[in-house]
Design a protein around this motif. Sequence first.
Motif, short mmCIF file in Angstrom:
data_model
loop_
_atom_site.label_atom_id
_atom_site.label_comp_id
_atom_site.label_asym_id
_atom_site.label_seq_id
_atom_site.Cartn_x
_atom_site.Cartn_y
_atom_site.Cartn_z
N LEU A 245 0.83 -1.21 0.00
CA LEU A 245 0.00 0.00 0.00
C LEU A 245 0.86 1.26 0.00
CD1 LEU A 245 -2.77 -1.11 2.52
CD2 LEU A 245 -3.11 -0.56 0.10
N GLY A 246 1.96 1.22 0.75
CA GLY A 246 2.86 2.38 0.74
C GLY A 246 3.42 2.63 -0.65
N ALA A 247 3.82 1.56 -1.33
CA ALA A 247 4.33 1.70 -2.69
C ALA A 247 3.26 2.20 -3.65
CB ALA A 247 4.90 0.36 -3.17
N ALA A 248 2.03 1.71 -3.50
CA ALA A 248 0.94 2.14 -4.38
C ALA A 248 0.66 3.63 -4.21
CB ALA A 248 -0.32 1.33 -4.09
N VAL A 249 0.67 4.11 -2.95
CA VAL A 249 0.43 5.53 -2.69
C VAL A 249 1.53 6.38 -3.34
CG1 VAL A 249 0.42 7.31 -0.90
CG2 VAL A 249 -0.90 5.21 -0.58
N TYR A 250 2.79 6.03 -3.09
CA TYR A 250 3.88 6.85 -3.60
C TYR A 250 4.04 6.68 -5.11
CZ TYR A 250 5.35 8.34 0.99
OH TYR A 250 5.40 8.94 2.22
N GLY A 251 3.84 5.48 -5.62
CA GLY A 251 3.95 5.28 -7.06
C GLY A 251 2.92 6.07 -7.83
N ALA A 252 1.64 5.94 -7.44
CA ALA A 252 0.57 6.64 -8.16
C ALA A 252 0.68 8.15 -7.97
CB ALA A 252 -0.78 6.14 -7.67
N SER A 253 1.06 8.59 -6.76
CA SER A 253 1.13 10.03 -6.52
C SER A 253 2.27 10.68 -7.31
CB SER A 253 1.32 10.31 -5.02
OG SER A 253 2.57 9.84 -4.57
N GLU A 254 3.25 9.89 -7.71
CA GLU A 254 4.37 10.43 -8.47
C GLU A 254 4.26 10.14 -9.96
OE1 GLU A 254 7.98 9.12 -6.65
OE2 GLU A 254 7.39 9.85 -4.68
N GLY A 255 3.06 9.78 -10.39
CA GLY A 255 2.80 9.69 -11.82
C GLY A 255 3.04 8.35 -12.47
N LEU A 256 3.38 7.33 -11.71
CA LEU A 256 3.57 6.00 -12.31
C LEU A 256 2.22 5.32 -12.50
CD1 LEU A 256 6.59 4.63 -10.23
CD2 LEU A 256 6.65 5.68 -12.49
N ARG A 257 2.03 4.69 -13.64
CA ARG A 257 0.83 3.88 -13.85
C ARG A 257 0.97 2.64 -12.98
NH1 ARG A 257 1.35 2.96 -20.06
NH2 ARG A 257 3.51 2.91 -19.34
N THR A 258 0.22 2.63 -11.88
CA THR A 258 0.44 1.64 -10.83
C THR A 258 -0.79 0.77 -10.64
OG1 THR A 258 1.91 3.20 -9.67
CG2 THR A 258 1.03 1.35 -8.39
N VAL A 259 -0.57 -0.54 -10.51
CA VAL A 259 -1.64 -1.46 -10.15
C VAL A 259 -1.15 -2.33 -9.01
CG1 VAL A 259 -0.91 -3.16 -11.90
CG2 VAL A 259 -3.24 -3.25 -10.97
N LEU A 260 -1.99 -2.48 -7.99
CA LEU A 260 -1.69 -3.34 -6.85
C LEU A 260 -2.56 -4.59 -6.96
CD1 LEU A 260 -1.24 -2.31 -3.15
CD2 LEU A 260 -2.78 -4.18 -3.74
N SER A 289 -7.41 -2.41 10.59
CA SER A 289 -8.41 -2.18 9.54
C SER A 289 -8.56 -0.70 9.24
CB SER A 289 -9.77 -2.77 9.97
OG SER A 289 -10.24 -2.16 11.15
N GLN A 290 -8.48 0.16 10.26
CA GLN A 290 -8.56 1.61 10.03
C GLN A 290 -7.37 2.09 9.21
OE1 GLN A 290 -8.83 2.76 14.18
NE2 GLN A 290 -10.94 3.45 13.91
N LEU A 291 -6.18 1.64 9.60
CA LEU A 291 -4.98 2.06 8.88
C LEU A 291 -5.03 1.59 7.43
CD1 LEU A 291 -2.27 3.51 9.32
CD2 LEU A 291 -1.26 1.28 9.80
N THR A 292 -5.48 0.35 7.24
CA THR A 292 -5.58 -0.21 5.89
C THR A 292 -6.58 0.55 5.05
OG1 THR A 292 -4.97 -2.43 6.64
CG2 THR A 292 -6.22 -2.27 4.59
N ASP A 293 -7.74 0.85 5.63
CA ASP A 293 -8.77 1.55 4.88
C ASP A 293 -8.30 2.93 4.44
OD1 ASP A 293 -11.53 1.94 3.93
OD2 ASP A 293 -11.69 3.39 5.57
N ARG A 294 -7.60 3.63 5.31
CA ARG A 294 -7.09 4.96 4.95
C ARG A 294 -6.05 4.86 3.84
NH1 ARG A 294 -6.22 7.81 10.92
NH2 ARG A 294 -8.39 7.64 11.60
N ALA A 295 -5.15 3.88 3.95
CA ALA A 295 -4.12 3.73 2.93
C ALA A 295 -4.73 3.32 1.59
CB ALA A 295 -3.11 2.67 3.38
N ARG A 296 -5.70 2.46 1.62
CA ARG A 296 -6.34 2.02 0.38
C ARG A 296 -7.03 3.18 -0.31
NH1 ARG A 296 -8.91 -3.28 -1.11
NH2 ARG A 296 -10.33 -2.82 -2.83
N ARG A 297 -7.78 3.99 0.46
CA ARG A 297 -8.46 5.14 -0.12
C ARG A 297 -7.46 6.17 -0.63
NH1 ARG A 297 -10.96 7.96 3.43
NH2 ARG A 297 -10.65 6.78 5.36
N GLN A 298 -6.36 6.30 0.07
CA GLN A 298 -5.32 7.25 -0.35
C GLN A 298 -4.70 6.82 -1.68
OE1 GLN A 298 -2.28 7.67 2.60
NE2 GLN A 298 -1.69 9.72 1.93
N ALA A 299 -4.41 5.52 -1.82
CA ALA A 299 -3.85 5.02 -3.07
C ALA A 299 -4.84 5.21 -4.22
CB ALA A 299 -3.49 3.54 -2.92
#
Length: 558
Positions: A245-260, A289-299
Amino acid sequence: MPEASVAARTVILTVDDDPGVSRAVARDLRRRYGGEHRVVRAESGDAALEALRELKLRGEQVAVLLADYRMPQMNGIEFLEQALDIFPGARRVLLTAYADTDAAIDAINVVDLDHYLLKPWDPPEEKLYPVLDELLDTWRHTDHRAVPTTKVVGHRWSARCSEVREFLARNQVPYRWYSSDEPEGRRLLEAADTDALRLPLVITPDGTALIEPGDQDLAARVGLATTPTAEFYDLIVIGGGPAGLGAAVYGASEGLRTVLVERSATGGQAGQSSRIENYLGFPDGVSGSQLTDRARRQAAKFGAEILTAREVTGLEINGAAKAVRFSDGHAIAAHSVLLATGVSYRQLDAPGVADLTGRGVYYGSALTEAASCQGHDVYVVGGANSAGQAAMYLSRGAKSVTVLVRGGPLAASMSHYLVQQVEDAPNITVRTGTVVESAHGADHLEQLTLRDTTTGHTELVDTHWLFVFIGAAPLTDWLDGTVLRDPRGFIVAGPDLSADGAPPPEWELDRAPYHLETNVPGVFVAGDARSESAKRVASAVGEGAMAVMLVHRYLEQS
């Protein structure tokens, strides 16, 4: 919720075998109530029951049932009696001729009839509408309305039913659980035209009935993405734990076409934790579950695709492209791949345990099953943080929690703050030097044989609940022959690829592998799956972010 919006979802159903009468009744009902209620008509008892089952599956509510008494095959009283099992809260009206008034009076006791109307009912303003107005008002104030949600019907001690509940809970899909032997569970089984031998039954908010669904079908039907939107990406992240999830957030936010891609549910083992109290920025703690949900929505906010219930079975290197193959034979490709597959709980190797898994024996399911443990004696196997967190969570409602540790004191493997909490909990007992020798039970766990590792003494204890947290094994067998792993199966990367820190013999590039890069250029690893990783949430998230930085560097030089 505004009353008008609630009423718009309610149904008035009328059934009469005479088409002319059926149309006339429906016409008069629509004239008065069509703006706020949906009027459904049927011309036989069987057709009306079928319509009720469909409404039940879709989560709609029926406010009033209006049935003609004289119908062939199934008269009005027989229909209302069966309809009572499907919508017990609906008001019931019998339409009769004068000669049938005795039968109508008898029906008051048989089906708890609310009213009977004599034919003809003209004018409706005098004979029909006042009766319906009163019944609708009674129904509204009784409040039989239901909020559309996913429903799961199953057997309490079914392993697959437990897996489905865990899958929905971990993917943040709200659901309601109904036991197959309780009245509402039986009604839903009947509405779906199935029986208690084919479980679980999952009913989606739109009324679709899924009988014994697989994870991928279940995911697709409850709104989780399972199909990629493209064939080629900049970055494929395999695994949806903190590192992925950390990689998905940073990858997508920096313009990489990212799929998890996640085979079960995002969050990994951290997502199953009842409370993480040593994660930076959350002084009061945060549930997994709260941390996961926030990270998922952020990604997702940054544009990352998240695929659920897709199992990866192969990695193919085709020059600069890397292809990831799924268990169904389909594949996607990318310039780079991050392996964040995490680890899975090791299985407890004791007689009887495998047969009772999901039926009293659980791995990492404390959050899902805790409500059922109220007032019971519970056993937890393990001495690390995950076991301590589960013991603390279960102790809130359980009569007692016994933590079984093979080795010595908890301090040897558990964080200090958590050791103190466990020791201070009045209903938690820690038994060191103790293992589960065997598990016993017919259709569910009933007893455990415990053995003292020092004296060899055994003891038989009664319990329906055993939660196992005995370390973890990496999910990397599918990488055999492609990516270098250590003897325990963890992925080797960066300077660890050789004893002196030099590139491995098969390395073809002029530069040395980046810190999180495997023996395959452009394939990186982060989190618990990496050899000698810290096995902590914060470090996993950090490695996911660092991996994206290295992916950028790799892409710039490719």
